[in-house]
Motif scaffolding. Structure first.
Motif, PDB file in Angstrom:
ATOM      1  N   PRO A 161      33.396  85.418 114.547  1.00 20.10           N
ATOM      2  CA  PRO A 161      32.900  84.040 114.564  1.00 20.10           C
ATOM      3  C   PRO A 161      34.065  83.063 114.430  1.00 20.10           C
ATOM      4  CG  PRO A 161      31.543  85.404 113.135  1.00 20.10           C
ATOM      5  CD  PRO A 161      32.707  86.243 113.535  1.00 20.10           C
ATOM      6  N   ALA A 162      33.879  81.858 114.932  1.00 22.80           N
ATOM      7  CA  ALA A 162      34.937  80.852 114.900  1.00 22.80           C
ATOM      8  C   ALA A 162      35.454  80.663 113.484  1.00 22.80           C
ATOM      9  CB  ALA A 162      34.420  79.528 115.450  1.00 22.80           C
ATOM     10  N   PRO A 163      36.774  80.495 113.318  1.00 26.05           N
ATOM     11  CA  PRO A 163      37.338  80.289 111.973  1.00 26.05           C
ATOM     12  C   PRO A 163      36.645  79.141 111.239  1.00 26.05           C
ATOM     13  CG  PRO A 163      39.088  80.606 113.578  1.00 26.05           C
ATOM     14  CD  PRO A 163      37.820  80.493 114.364  1.00 26.05           C
ATOM     15  N   GLY A 164      36.299  79.381 109.999  1.00 30.28           N
ATOM     16  CA  GLY A 164      35.646  78.364 109.190  1.00 30.28           C
ATOM     17  C   GLY A 164      34.138  78.325 109.327  1.00 30.28           C
ATOM     18  N   SER A 165      33.587  79.117 110.257  1.00 30.84           N
ATOM     19  CA  SER A 165      32.139  79.085 110.487  1.00 30.84           C
ATOM     20  C   SER A 165      31.399  80.197 109.767  1.00 30.84           C
ATOM     21  CB  SER A 165      31.832  79.182 111.987  1.00 30.84           C
ATOM     22  OG  SER A 165      32.215  80.449 112.499  1.00 30.84           O
TER      23      SER A 165
END
Length: 337
Positions: A161-165
């Motif tokens: 998953p996208a970083p920070g998500s």
């Protein structure tokens, strides 16, 4: 008004499902063909790793403190520069062999606690640094003498998953087996609801590997319900792939938490010819959700991580026994492998 509309559209990810009793399940031993699992393992073993090995969680390597692990019989030490950059090298001091994992980091320099020899990450007196990589969840080290392959600039890091998500947690356990035994366990999804009835209900393999060399096409696809409590489950579709010899990735492709991944990395601790091999299972869980309330889960990550590690530990209590049993049978000639 918009808030009320969002609440009206909210649906629970939980479903009530009784499922068959343990002994009433459809047996899966015919589908779990030894030759199919062996062939999938063989193809995974042939994929390049670039000689990269997972050492542990990124957060394990803290500023001001060294972190050490033995990989393939080689002592390795990691630490961070003042800017947070990852540094790596042999775990024995080049002076008299002190364990650098027990030393100190002062202003980004590794200082031996025996006689004060300082290492800044560059070559010194025969001590040569190792390439290292921090992907934000895990830390890797490249050991060309252990891997024996053509080296690569970066490890094979699975898509996440996208970083920070998402919310990530890393669980580690050590067993008496080889990496291939850990990987073979993960390439046998049929054992899920038989061996782990406390976690999985109605696990069905809907697609088997096709035999193509690309890991994306060489996948197991399953439909499974994760048991939450009693009859409450969360149904999803997921796929298992092996992008390199010591990694298996389970990715949720449809349902609650789509794009979430569970990465199982098998790092050999002992040399290849060890009579009693030991392997570290380093499992990274990166959970994500498109639900508006998931931001609260990210905020509560420090509280959730121990629970995520506890869940992984319960599964690996059984799966490590599976892997160790496989090694025992192979090593005594009672089972091919």
């Amino acid at each position: 008004m918009a808030d009320r509309a969002d609440k009206a559209r909210w649906t629970s990810p939980l479903r009530r499902r009784r499922g068959p009793g343990w002994a009433e399940q459809t047996p899966t031993w015919r589908a779990a063909r030894p030759a199919l699992i062996a062939d999938t393992l063989k193809r995974a073993s042939a994929r390049p790793s670039g000689n990269w090995f997972v050492m542990g969680a990124s957060r394990d390597v803290r500023p001001g403190r060294p972190y050490g692990r033995t990989v393939g019989g080689v002592e390795v030490v990691l630490w961070r520069s003042p800017a947070g950059e990852l540094r790596a090298g042999p775990g024995a001091c080049p002076h008299l062999g002190a364990p650098l994992r027990d030393s100190r980091v002062v202003c980004g320099t590794l200082v031996c606690h025996w006689h004060g020899l300082a290492l800044d990450g560059s070559a010194f007196a025969g001590w040569q640094p190792y390439p290292a990589h921090d992907d934000g969840v895990l830390v890797w080290v490249r050991l060309d003498a252990v891997g024996g392959e053509e080296p690569s600039e970066r490890p094979v890091v699975p898509a996440r998953p996208a970083p920070g998500s998402g919310v990530d947690a890393v669980f580690t356990v050590v067993g008496r087996c080889e990496p291939q035994d850990v990987v073979a366990n993960r390439l046998d999804p049929w054992h899920g609801s038989w061996f782990h009835p406390y976690s999985f209900v109605d696990l069905t393999v809907v697609r088997e590997p096709g035999g193509d060399e690309g890991a994306g096409d060489d996948a197991f696809e399953v439909e499974v319900s994760f048991r939450v409590a009693g009859r409450l489950v969360v149904p999803v579709r997921a796929e298992f792939t092996a992008p390199e010899p010591r990694t298996v990735v389970m990715r949720i492709t449809d349902g609650e938490g789509a794009t979430s991944v569970v990465e199982t990395h098998a790092t050999p601790l002992t040399a290849a010819d060890a009579e009693q091999p030991r392997t570290a299972v380093i499992e990274a869980v990166v959970a994500a959700s498109d639900r508006p309330g998931f931001a609260l889960a990210r905020a509560a990550a420090p509280v959730l991580r121990p629970l995520m590690r506890q869940t992984a530990g319960r599964l690996w209590r059984d799966d490590l026994a599976y892997a160790e049993r496989r090694w025992e049978l192979r090593s005594t000639g009672r089972f091919p492998g």
